[in-house]
Design a protein around this motif. Structure first.
Motif, PDB file in Angstrom:
ATOM      1  N   HIS A  53       0.885  -1.478   0.192  1.00  0.00           N
ATOM      2  CA  HIS A  53      -0.072  -0.041  -0.040  1.00  0.00           C
ATOM      3  C   HIS A  53       0.825   1.252   0.012  1.00  0.00           C
ATOM      4  O   HIS A  53       0.539   2.093  -0.696  1.00  0.00           O
ATOM      5  CB  HIS A  53      -0.863   0.083   1.276  1.00  0.00           C
ATOM      6  CG  HIS A  53      -2.064  -0.718   1.180  1.00  0.00           C
ATOM      7  ND1 HIS A  53      -2.977  -0.589   0.075  1.00  0.00           N
ATOM      8  CD2 HIS A  53      -2.707  -1.611   2.066  1.00  0.00           C
ATOM      9  CE1 HIS A  53      -4.035  -1.170  -0.019  1.00  0.00           C
ATOM     10  NE2 HIS A  53      -4.052  -2.218   1.233  1.00  0.00           N
ATOM     11  N   GLY A  54       1.846   1.400   0.747  1.00  0.00           N
ATOM     12  CA  GLY A  54       2.887   2.471   1.010  1.00  0.00           C
ATOM     13  C   GLY A  54       3.562   2.546  -0.475  1.00  0.00           C
ATOM     14  O   GLY A  54       3.580   3.836  -1.027  1.00  0.00           O
ATOM     15  N   LEU A  55       4.006   1.513  -1.002  1.00  0.00           N
ATOM     16  CA  LEU A  55       4.671   1.622  -2.212  1.00  0.00           C
ATOM     17  C   LEU A  55       4.050   2.001  -3.488  1.00  0.00           C
ATOM     18  O   LEU A  55       4.181   2.840  -4.244  1.00  0.00           O
ATOM     19  CB  LEU A  55       5.377   0.389  -2.502  1.00  0.00           C
ATOM     20  CG  LEU A  55       6.500  -0.119  -1.549  1.00  0.00           C
ATOM     21  CD1 LEU A  55       6.865  -1.605  -1.766  1.00  0.00           C
ATOM     22  CD2 LEU A  55       7.784   0.986  -1.618  1.00  0.00           C
ATOM     23  N   TRP A  56       2.796   1.517  -3.602  1.00  0.00           N
ATOM     24  CA  TRP A  56       1.688   1.841  -4.425  1.00  0.00           C
ATOM     25  C   TRP A  56       1.606   3.642  -4.141  1.00  0.00           C
ATOM     26  O   TRP A  56       1.568   4.123  -5.133  1.00  0.00           O
ATOM     27  CB  TRP A  56       0.542   1.080  -4.521  1.00  0.00           C
ATOM     28  CG  TRP A  56       0.541  -0.273  -5.120  1.00  0.00           C
ATOM     29  CD1 TRP A  56       0.606  -1.299  -4.695  1.00  0.00           C
ATOM     30  CD2 TRP A  56       0.932  -0.508  -6.665  1.00  0.00           C
ATOM     31  NE1 TRP A  56       0.654  -2.247  -5.487  1.00  0.00           N
ATOM     32  CE2 TRP A  56       1.014  -1.746  -6.955  1.00  0.00           C
ATOM     33  CE3 TRP A  56       0.900   0.458  -7.762  1.00  0.00           C
ATOM     34  CZ2 TRP A  56       1.231  -2.274  -8.048  1.00  0.00           C
ATOM     35  CZ3 TRP A  56       1.073  -0.038  -8.968  1.00  0.00           C
ATOM     36  CH2 TRP A  56       1.327  -1.471  -9.142  1.00  0.00           C
ATOM     37  N   GLY A  57       1.247   3.916  -3.216  1.00  0.00           N
ATOM     38  CA  GLY A  57       0.790   5.414  -2.786  1.00  0.00           C
ATOM     39  C   GLY A  57       2.049   6.134  -3.363  1.00  0.00           C
ATOM     40  O   GLY A  57       1.885   7.064  -4.032  1.00  0.00           O
ATOM     41  N   GLY A  58       3.064   5.806  -2.837  1.00  0.00           N
ATOM     42  CA  GLY A  58       4.233   6.530  -3.278  1.00  0.00           C
ATOM     43  C   GLY A  58       4.599   6.783  -4.661  1.00  0.00           C
ATOM     44  O   GLY A  58       4.707   7.823  -5.094  1.00  0.00           O
ATOM     45  N   LEU A  82       1.390   8.814  -6.468  1.00  0.00           N
ATOM     46  CA  LEU A  82       1.118  10.235  -5.896  1.00  0.00           C
ATOM     47  C   LEU A  82       2.204  10.860  -5.255  1.00  0.00           C
ATOM     48  O   LEU A  82       2.074  11.962  -5.016  1.00  0.00           O
ATOM     49  CB  LEU A  82       0.197  10.238  -4.819  1.00  0.00           C
ATOM     50  CG  LEU A  82      -1.352   9.970  -5.697  1.00  0.00           C
ATOM     51  CD1 LEU A  82      -2.142   8.847  -4.734  1.00  0.00           C
ATOM     52  CD2 LEU A  82      -2.260  10.901  -6.172  1.00  0.00           C
ATOM     53  N   GLY A  83       3.616  10.351  -5.114  1.00  0.00           N
ATOM     54  CA  GLY A  83       4.670  11.029  -4.615  1.00  0.00           C
ATOM     55  C   GLY A  83       5.875  11.083  -5.419  1.00  0.00           C
ATOM     56  O   GLY A  83       6.836  10.887  -4.870  1.00  0.00           O
ATOM     57  N   ARG A  84       5.771  11.114  -6.619  1.00  0.00           N
ATOM     58  CA  ARG A  84       6.753  11.304  -7.460  1.00  0.00           C
ATOM     59  C   ARG A  84       7.641  12.409  -7.639  1.00  0.00           C
ATOM     60  O   ARG A  84       8.855  12.368  -8.369  1.00  0.00           O
ATOM     61  CB  ARG A  84       6.530  10.584  -9.081  1.00  0.00           C
ATOM     62  CG  ARG A  84       6.168   9.100  -8.799  1.00  0.00           C
ATOM     63  CD  ARG A  84       5.894   8.782 -10.611  1.00  0.00           C
ATOM     64  NE  ARG A  84       5.210   9.477 -11.064  1.00  0.00           N
ATOM     65  CZ  ARG A  84       3.827   9.221 -11.395  1.00  0.00           C
ATOM     66  NH1 ARG A  84       3.083   8.296 -10.833  1.00  0.00           N
ATOM     67  NH2 ARG A  84       3.174  10.125 -12.264  1.00  0.00           N
TER      68      ARG A  84
END
Ligand SMILES: [Zn+2]
Length: 166
Positions: free
Chosen positions: A6-11, A14-16
């Protein structure tokens, strides 16, 4: 889905933009599980050390999980609550905090990767109790492609930026 994915998908979703943005999105990605199961895991670690790791991959008996976890699960895994929080932050800041979208993404991914037997996602709580019988994330049919996809996406991301973005 498992909390790290979940953390890795979110990152990656949306966090690029920057390192700070990545970790913020990662945090929003793990938050729904951290603020529900996290307390139970913390309690288990304090009481029995890391014994619970032996049971990993086998979901615990839902009846053994304290009631407050179900309440927190409703709040953290609802698209209604997420949309309200997202709108509130937008209102306060005057612009959206896109990294928060990792929270919404977490809920959407969970809808399809939980069966009704173990923590189906209450995504329309408290308006409606619609449940979707998805496929468990621990099923290799889901888990293996998930890991492969994450490795490919992260390899591409790191290659594009010649390393970790600043
Ligand atoms: Zn979750």
């Amino acid at each position: 889905m498992d909390v790290i994915s979940h953390g890795l998908w979110g990152g990656i979703a949306l966090g690029r933009r920057s390192r700070k943005s990545f970790w913020l999105a990662f945090l929003f990605g793990v938050a729904p599980d951290l603020f529900s199961f996290g307390f139970v895991i913390l309690g288990a670690v304090l009481a029995h050390g890391f014994e619970f790791l032996r049971g990993i991959g086998h979901p615990p008996d839902p009846a053994q999980i304290p009631a407050y976890v179900y309440h927190l699960y409703n709040v953290t895994h609802s698209l209604v609550v997420f949309a309200l929080a997202f709108a509130l932050v937008w209102l306060v800041r005057g612009r959206p905090l896109w990294e928060m979208g990792a929270w919404g993404l977490h809920v959407v991914v969970d809808i399809f990767t939980h069966t009704t037997a173990f923590f189906p996602t209450p995504f329309l709580w408290p308006l409606m109790s619609v449940q979707f019988n998805g496929r468990a994330w621990s099923d290799p049919v889901i888990f293996v492609p998930n890991v492969v996809l994450l490795v490919v996406l992260y390899a591409g991301f790191l290659w594009k930026h010649r390393g970790w973005p600043k």
